[in-house]
Design an enzyme around this catalytic site. Structure first.
Site, PDB file in Angstrom:
ATOM      1  N   TYR A 117       3.034  10.003  -0.901  1.00  0.00           N
ATOM      2  CA  TYR A 117       4.148   9.165  -0.012  1.00  0.00           C
ATOM      3  C   TYR A 117       5.260   9.706  -0.511  1.00  0.00           C
ATOM      4  O   TYR A 117       6.468   9.391   0.514  1.00  0.00           O
ATOM      5  CB  TYR A 117       3.758   7.884   0.561  1.00  0.00           C
ATOM      6  CG  TYR A 117       3.004   7.517   1.263  1.00  0.00           C
ATOM      7  CD1 TYR A 117       2.063   8.155   1.343  1.00  0.00           C
ATOM      8  CD2 TYR A 117       2.349   5.807   1.341  1.00  0.00           C
ATOM      9  CE1 TYR A 117       1.305   7.550   2.481  1.00  0.00           C
ATOM     10  CE2 TYR A 117       0.920   5.596   1.837  1.00  0.00           C
ATOM     11  CZ  TYR A 117       0.170   5.903   1.930  1.00  0.00           C
ATOM     12  OH  TYR A 117      -0.316   6.488   2.990  1.00  0.00           O
ATOM     13  N   LYS A 166       2.779  -1.116   8.804  1.00  0.00           N
ATOM     14  CA  LYS A 166       3.825   0.085   7.891  1.00  0.00           C
ATOM     15  C   LYS A 166       5.171  -1.191   9.017  1.00  0.00           C
ATOM     16  O   LYS A 166       4.990  -0.854  10.018  1.00  0.00           O
ATOM     17  CB  LYS A 166       3.986   1.172   7.943  1.00  0.00           C
ATOM     18  CG  LYS A 166       5.111   1.586   7.834  1.00  0.00           C
ATOM     19  CD  LYS A 166       6.094   2.712   8.631  1.00  0.00           C
ATOM     20  CE  LYS A 166       7.192   2.836   8.327  1.00  0.00           C
ATOM     21  NZ  LYS A 166       7.615   3.599   8.914  1.00  0.00           N
ATOM     22  N   SER A 167       6.133  -1.551   8.206  1.00  0.00           N
ATOM     23  CA  SER A 167       7.064  -1.480   9.154  1.00  0.00           C
ATOM     24  C   SER A 167       8.744  -1.077   8.338  1.00  0.00           C
ATOM     25  O   SER A 167       8.383  -1.840   6.665  1.00  0.00           O
ATOM     26  CB  SER A 167       7.779  -2.468   9.875  1.00  0.00           C
ATOM     27  OG  SER A 167       8.844  -2.490  10.240  1.00  0.00           O
ATOM     28  N   VAL A 168       9.428  -0.305   8.372  1.00  0.00           N
ATOM     29  CA  VAL A 168      10.869  -1.347   7.495  1.00  0.00           C
ATOM     30  C   VAL A 168      12.020  -1.697   7.829  1.00  0.00           C
ATOM     31  O   VAL A 168      13.257  -1.666   7.778  1.00  0.00           O
ATOM     32  CB  VAL A 168      11.238   0.655   7.232  1.00  0.00           C
ATOM     33  CG1 VAL A 168      10.302   1.489   6.484  1.00  0.00           C
ATOM     34  CG2 VAL A 168      11.448   1.310   8.762  1.00  0.00           C
ATOM     35  N   LYS A 196      -2.403   5.757  -4.977  1.00  0.00           N
ATOM     36  CA  LYS A 196      -3.675   7.069  -4.227  1.00  0.00           C
ATOM     37  C   LYS A 196      -3.460   8.147  -4.516  1.00  0.00           C
ATOM     38  O   LYS A 196      -1.792   8.414  -4.756  1.00  0.00           O
ATOM     39  CB  LYS A 196      -3.792   6.736  -2.394  1.00  0.00           C
ATOM     40  CG  LYS A 196      -3.654   6.012  -1.443  1.00  0.00           C
ATOM     41  CD  LYS A 196      -3.999   6.021  -0.080  1.00  0.00           C
ATOM     42  CE  LYS A 196      -3.537   5.088   0.651  1.00  0.00           C
ATOM     43  NZ  LYS A 196      -2.291   4.464   1.031  1.00  0.00           N
ATOM     44  N   ARG A 241      10.355  -7.087  11.665  1.00  0.00           N
ATOM     45  CA  ARG A 241       8.747  -6.927  12.059  1.00  0.00           C
ATOM     46  C   ARG A 241       8.188  -6.902  11.040  1.00  0.00           C
ATOM     47  O   ARG A 241       6.841  -7.462  10.870  1.00  0.00           O
ATOM     48  CB  ARG A 241       8.959  -5.392  13.099  1.00  0.00           C
ATOM     49  CG  ARG A 241       9.392  -5.084  14.011  1.00  0.00           C
ATOM     50  CD  ARG A 241       8.790  -3.566  13.894  1.00  0.00           C
ATOM     51  NE  ARG A 241       9.187  -2.608  15.506  1.00  0.00           N
ATOM     52  CZ  ARG A 241       9.690  -1.588  16.139  1.00  0.00           C
ATOM     53  NH1 ARG A 241       9.513  -0.325  14.768  1.00  0.00           N
ATOM     54  NH2 ARG A 241       9.948  -1.792  17.170  1.00  0.00           N
ATOM     55  N   ASP A 276       0.953  -1.053  -0.047  1.00  0.00           N
ATOM     56  CA  ASP A 276      -0.182   0.279   0.228  1.00  0.00           C
ATOM     57  C   ASP A 276       0.980   1.241  -0.165  1.00  0.00           C
ATOM     58  O   ASP A 276       1.348   1.703   1.157  1.00  0.00           O
ATOM     59  CB  ASP A 276      -0.778  -0.175   1.172  1.00  0.00           C
ATOM     60  CG  ASP A 276      -1.585   1.131   1.059  1.00  0.00           C
ATOM     61  OD1 ASP A 276      -2.481   0.834   0.311  1.00  0.00           O
ATOM     62  OD2 ASP A 276      -1.268   2.176   1.606  1.00  0.00           O
ATOM     63  N   LEU A 320      -2.009  -0.540  13.542  1.00  0.00           N
ATOM     64  CA  LEU A 320      -1.550  -1.262  15.138  1.00  0.00           C
ATOM     65  C   LEU A 320      -1.512   0.482  15.862  1.00  0.00           C
ATOM     66  O   LEU A 320      -1.067   0.250  17.012  1.00  0.00           O
ATOM     67  CB  LEU A 320       0.281  -1.304  14.637  1.00  0.00           C
ATOM     68  CG  LEU A 320       0.053  -2.331  14.003  1.00  0.00           C
ATOM     69  CD1 LEU A 320       2.039  -2.227  13.870  1.00  0.00           C
ATOM     70  CD2 LEU A 320      -0.350  -4.093  14.554  1.00  0.00           C
ATOM     71  N   ASN A 374       5.381  -9.094  11.879  1.00  0.00           N
ATOM     72  CA  ASN A 374       3.479  -8.879  11.255  1.00  0.00           C
ATOM     73  C   ASN A 374       3.200 -10.245  10.791  1.00  0.00           C
ATOM     74  O   ASN A 374       1.615  -9.729  10.144  1.00  0.00           O
ATOM     75  CB  ASN A 374       3.525  -8.056  10.975  1.00  0.00           C
ATOM     76  CG  ASN A 374       4.418  -6.438  11.641  1.00  0.00           C
ATOM     77  OD1 ASN A 374       4.253  -6.866  13.017  1.00  0.00           O
ATOM     78  ND2 ASN A 374       4.569  -4.803  11.115  1.00  0.00           N
ATOM     79  N   ILE A 401      -2.851  -3.156   7.109  1.00  0.00           N
ATOM     80  CA  ILE A 401      -1.933  -3.305   5.807  1.00  0.00           C
ATOM     81  C   ILE A 401      -0.923  -3.080   7.358  1.00  0.00           C
ATOM     82  O   ILE A 401      -0.484  -1.680   6.473  1.00  0.00           O
ATOM     83  CB  ILE A 401      -2.200  -2.189   4.783  1.00  0.00           C
ATOM     84  CG1 ILE A 401      -2.704  -1.434   5.479  1.00  0.00           C
ATOM     85  CG2 ILE A 401      -2.909  -2.794   3.606  1.00  0.00           C
ATOM     86  CD1 ILE A 401      -3.201   0.068   4.259  1.00  0.00           C
ATOM     87  N   HIS A 410      -7.650   9.933  -1.783  1.00  0.00           N
ATOM     88  CA  HIS A 410      -6.895   9.008  -0.408  1.00  0.00           C
ATOM     89  C   HIS A 410      -7.633  10.038   0.021  1.00  0.00           C
ATOM     90  O   HIS A 410      -7.879   9.333   1.501  1.00  0.00           O
ATOM     91  CB  HIS A 410      -5.146  10.440  -1.217  1.00  0.00           C
ATOM     92  CG  HIS A 410      -3.963   9.465   0.307  1.00  0.00           C
ATOM     93  ND1 HIS A 410      -2.769   9.669   0.449  1.00  0.00           N
ATOM     94  CD2 HIS A 410      -4.428   9.333   1.071  1.00  0.00           C
ATOM     95  CE1 HIS A 410      -1.915   9.461   0.787  1.00  0.00           C
ATOM     96  NE2 HIS A 410      -2.901   9.174   2.062  1.00  0.00           N
TER      97      HIS A 410
END
Ligand code: NDP
Length: 292
Positions: A53, A244-246, A78, A250, A48, A193, A254, A242, A111
């Site tokens: 972004y 998010k983690s970088v 979006k 994680r 996503d 989260l 997830n 959805i 969006h």
């Protein structure tokens, strides 16, 4: 690695993997790595992103480098607020596809609804044309309240396939979910989260959901992390999620949520957290970057 992710059938007949990776607030380098790792190693099949972004090109590179066929990955982007209006929307999707390096996306969302109803209908009409042209397999919206949905459905006769909204145990959105279910619209949770602590608008708040005692108690009982418990709550409620983690660990954690179930007591304990508290802006308040 998990590849048997649950899917939800959209009104278009397309299947969306119920769990995906969000990439808001991830820079180019982190995004490319996270997307490649998520798809190529951790087993994700759904990303996503959004024009706003600033990382669509990195998403495209990550998908291409993942080693998984494009046709097996569900990509959402979006249309940003500054691109509302018929002509601007038609240009915006082409620019997003160019940055992504793709000939179509699986889902294209408006969006934010913003506050100009006439222009909103024009924008939705443009998305219908974008879908008809094959540039988006499914089209949908984000941050729409029932009144926004009613407006575009009555004006065009076409309901969005998806409405992506802020949704987590503290903001369970029961009324909106019922409205969407009745209209055949799948609901997707952003900040599932509880967010990163740096959200949209003045209402942004630090994440205290991941350390909420009601969540950590359930997590301890199952020997799982708080994030995994919250993601299971979404999945068991039929919501598309959805997180998010970088961080590789994680990202892998997830998606490692398909081998346990929350029972009725767990679900009730988490349901009791629904105070209606937002971590991001209310859709009716935000008019950021709206065209003149
Ligand atoms: P999330 O609820 O997904 O939370 C993300 C935060 O949680 C990050 O700080 C991340 O840190 C951290 N995190 C992730 N996994 C774990 C874990 N297992 N344990 C502990 N911490 C963890 O918030 P987002 O606001 O990012 O929402 C998710 C996605 O939803 C976005 O990325 C975006 O794609 C979409 N979104 C859409 C909006 C819209 O208006 N349509 C608005 C907001 C989001 P780290 O990365 O450092 O690991």
């Amino acid at each position: 690695m998990s590849t048997d992710l649950p899917t939800i059938e959209l009104s278009t007949g397309a299947l969306i993997p119920q769990l995906g990776l969000g990439v808001w607030q991830a820079d180019e380098a982190d995004t490319e790595h996270a997307v490649r790792y998520a798809i190529g190693t951790a087993g994700y099949r759904h990303i996503d992103t959004a024009a706003a972004y600033g990382n669509e090109a990195a998403v495209g590179r990550g998908v291409a480098a993942s080693g998984v066929a494009r046709s097996d990955v569900f990509v959402t982007t979006k249309l940003w607020n500054a691109d509302h209006g018929h002509a601007r929307a038609l240009g915006a999707v082409d620019a997003s596809l160019e940055r992504l390096g793709l000939d179509h996306v699986d889902l294209y969302l408006i969006h934010w609804p913003l506050q100009n109803t006439e222009r909103l209908v024009e924008t939705w009409q443009a998305l219908i044309e974008i879908q008809q042209a094959g540039k988006a397999t499914s089209i949908g919206v984000s941050n729409f309240q029932p009144h926004h949905l009613t407006t575009i459905i009555e004006a065009t006769g076409q309901a969005p396939a998806v409405n992506q909204v802020e949704l987590h145990p503290r903001l369970a959105q029961h009324e909106l979910r019922t409205f969407c279910a009745d209209a055949g619209i799948a609901v997707e949770a952003w900040s599932p989260l509880g967010g990163s602590g740096a959200g949209w608008g003045a209402d942004s708040k630090p994440n205290t959901l991941l350390t909420d005692p009601a969540i950590t108690r359930v997590a301890q009982r199952h020997g799982r992390s708080p994030a995994q418990v919250i993601i299971r709550w979404h999945l068991q409620n039929g919501i598309i999620v959805i997180p998010k983690s970088v961080h590789d660990e994680r990202i892998a954690q997830n998606i490692d949520v398909l081998d346990f179930d929350l029972d009725a007591d767990d679900l009730a304990a988490i349901d009791a957290l629904d105070t209606g508290e937002r971590v991001g802006a209310h859709p009716d308040d935000l008019n950021l970057a709206a065209p003149d």
